[in-house]
Design a protein around this motif. Structure first.
Motif, short mmCIF file in Angstrom:
data_model
loop_
_atom_site.label_atom_id
_atom_site.label_comp_id
_atom_site.label_asym_id
_atom_site.label_seq_id
_atom_site.Cartn_x
_atom_site.Cartn_y
_atom_site.Cartn_z
N PRO A 1 0.84 -1.19 0.00
CA PRO A 1 0.00 0.00 0.00
C PRO A 1 0.88 1.25 0.00
CG PRO A 1 -0.07 -1.07 2.15
CD PRO A 1 0.71 -1.96 1.23
N ALA A 2 0.47 2.25 -0.77
CA ALA A 2 1.29 3.45 -0.94
C ALA A 2 0.46 4.71 -0.76
CB ALA A 2 1.92 3.44 -2.34
N ALA A 3 1.18 5.78 -0.49
CA ALA A 3 0.60 7.12 -0.49
C ALA A 3 1.59 8.04 -1.18
CB ALA A 3 0.29 7.61 0.91
N VAL A 4 1.06 9.11 -1.75
CA VAL A 4 1.87 10.06 -2.51
C VAL A 4 1.61 11.45 -1.96
CG1 VAL A 4 2.31 11.01 -4.79
CG2 VAL A 4 1.69 8.60 -4.57
N ILE A 5 2.68 12.19 -1.76
CA ILE A 5 2.59 13.56 -1.27
C ILE A 5 3.77 14.34 -1.83
CG2 ILE A 5 3.88 13.07 0.86
CD1 ILE A 5 1.94 15.02 2.31
N GLY A 6 3.66 15.65 -1.88
CA GLY A 6 4.77 16.47 -2.33
C GLY A 6 4.54 17.92 -1.99
N VAL A 7 5.63 18.66 -1.94
CA VAL A 7 5.58 20.09 -1.64
C VAL A 7 6.41 20.83 -2.69
CG1 VAL A 7 7.50 19.93 0.01
CG2 VAL A 7 5.93 21.86 0.14
N SER A 8 5.92 22.01 -3.06
CA SER A 8 6.59 22.82 -4.07
C SER A 8 6.29 24.29 -3.80
CB SER A 8 6.06 22.44 -5.46
OG SER A 8 6.53 23.32 -6.44
N VAL A 9 7.08 25.17 -4.38
CA VAL A 9 6.79 26.61 -4.25
C VAL A 9 5.65 27.02 -5.17
CG1 VAL A 9 9.12 27.20 -3.50
CG2 VAL A 9 8.58 27.21 -5.95
N GLY A 10 5.31 26.19 -6.13
CA GLY A 10 4.22 26.50 -7.06
C GLY A 10 2.85 26.34 -6.44
N ALA A 11 1.89 27.05 -6.99
CA ALA A 11 0.53 27.06 -6.44
C ALA A 11 -0.17 25.70 -6.54
CB ALA A 11 -0.31 28.12 -7.16
N ILE A 12 0.19 24.89 -7.53
CA ILE A 12 -0.47 23.58 -7.64
C ILE A 12 0.36 22.47 -6.98
CG2 ILE A 12 -1.78 24.17 -9.71
CD1 ILE A 12 0.26 22.47 -11.31
N GLY A 13 1.34 22.87 -6.20
CA GLY A 13 2.16 21.88 -5.51
C GLY A 13 2.80 20.95 -6.51
N ALA B 1 -2.16 5.63 7.70
CA ALA B 1 -1.91 4.59 8.70
C ALA B 1 -3.03 3.55 8.69
CB ALA B 1 -1.76 5.22 10.09
N GLU B 2 -4.27 4.01 8.62
CA GLU B 2 -5.41 3.11 8.57
C GLU B 2 -5.39 2.28 7.28
OE1 GLU B 2 -8.81 1.04 9.46
OE2 GLU B 2 -7.53 2.25 10.77
N PHE B 3 -5.05 2.91 6.18
CA PHE B 3 -4.95 2.24 4.88
C PHE B 3 -3.90 1.11 4.93
CE2 PHE B 3 -3.42 2.40 0.34
CZ PHE B 3 -4.62 2.10 -0.29
N VAL B 4 -2.75 1.40 5.52
CA VAL B 4 -1.68 0.40 5.65
C VAL B 4 -2.15 -0.75 6.54
CG1 VAL B 4 0.64 -0.02 6.56
CG2 VAL B 4 0.20 2.00 5.15
N ARG B 5 -2.75 -0.42 7.68
CA ARG B 5 -3.24 -1.45 8.60
C ARG B 5 -4.23 -2.39 7.90
NH1 ARG B 5 -4.03 2.87 12.28
NH2 ARG B 5 -2.25 3.01 13.67
N GLN B 6 -5.17 -1.81 7.16
CA GLN B 6 -6.17 -2.61 6.46
C GLN B 6 -5.52 -3.59 5.49
OE1 GLN B 6 -8.63 0.38 4.66
NE2 GLN B 6 -9.90 0.64 6.49
N HIS B 7 -4.56 -3.09 4.72
CA HIS B 7 -3.89 -3.95 3.73
C HIS B 7 -3.00 -4.99 4.40
CE1 HIS B 7 -5.22 -2.29 -0.11
NE2 HIS B 7 -5.34 -1.17 0.57
N ALA B 8 -2.30 -4.60 5.46
CA ALA B 8 -1.44 -5.55 6.15
C ALA B 8 -2.28 -6.64 6.82
CB ALA B 8 -0.58 -4.82 7.19
#
Length: 189
Positions: free
Chosen positions: A107-119, A176-183
């Motif tokens: 199970p994965a999650a995606v996140i990111g930060v940028s100086v741009g308005a749309i991240g 965390a809940e997503f990972v627990r469910q899949h595990a």
């Protein structure tokens, strides 16, 4: 209580990377029982299919770290409206040789930060396409397109902006809940 190991893959090599700062701040928001472990990708050779039969030690280490995790958190910048080459290189290495992918079923999650308005919205969408092919169930909501504004990070490295901290807290708890469910589902098989 079981501890769930989360492999954290940061798609930036820059020393002062905003995404690395975010990756270091997120574990402070995690519920008990979640261990965030940074995964090194800066020493991987460029992927070459000719090397599949004799993968380099850093590649074997990467595959072992991913295999030993119950989930994967990708923290990515956006380069030229896509994911950074170093991240794609790591993904390709750990997915090979064909049929021996360390990513499959994680199970994965995606996140990111940028100086741009749309991240990092477009990079995240590209990454989600790759993760779907790799058979990685990926958290769909909440989507996390973070813009780096003054005050986002506190002097101690934590998230400084209260509204953003609450938003990120919900994301980490949901992951965390997503990972627990899949595990739990995988353990029941």
């Amino acid at each position: 209580m079981m501890t769930y190991r989360i492999a954290v893959v940061v798609g930036s090599l820059r020393r002062e990377s905003f995404n690395r700062q975010l990756a270091l701040a997120l574990p402070r928001l995690a519920p008990q029982g979640m261990e965030f472990v940074p995964v090194r990708i800066d020493d991987l050779p460029l992927y070459n299919q000719d090397d599949d039969a004799r993968q380099a030690e850093p590649v074997r280490r990467l595959k072992s770290e991913i295999s030993g995790a119950q989930g994967v958190l990708f923290v990515t910048p956006e380069y030229n409206r896509s994911i950074p080459g170093v991240l794609k290189n790591a993904i390709d290495h750990a997915s090979r040789p064909y049929g021996q992918s360390a990513w499959a079923g994680k199970p994965a999650a995606v996140i990111g930060v940028s100086v741009g308005a749309i991240g990092t919205a477009i990079a995240q969408q590209h990454l989600r396409n790759v993760l779907a092919y790799l058979d990685m169930p990926t958290l769909g909501q909440p989507e996390m397109f973070i813009q780096n504004k003054p005050g986002l990070f506190a002097a101690d490295g934590s998230i400084g902006a209260d509204d953003t901290k609450k938003f990120l807290q919900k994301f980490v708890e949901r992951f965390a809940e997503f990972v627990r469910q899949h595990a739990d589902a995988a353990a029941a098989r």
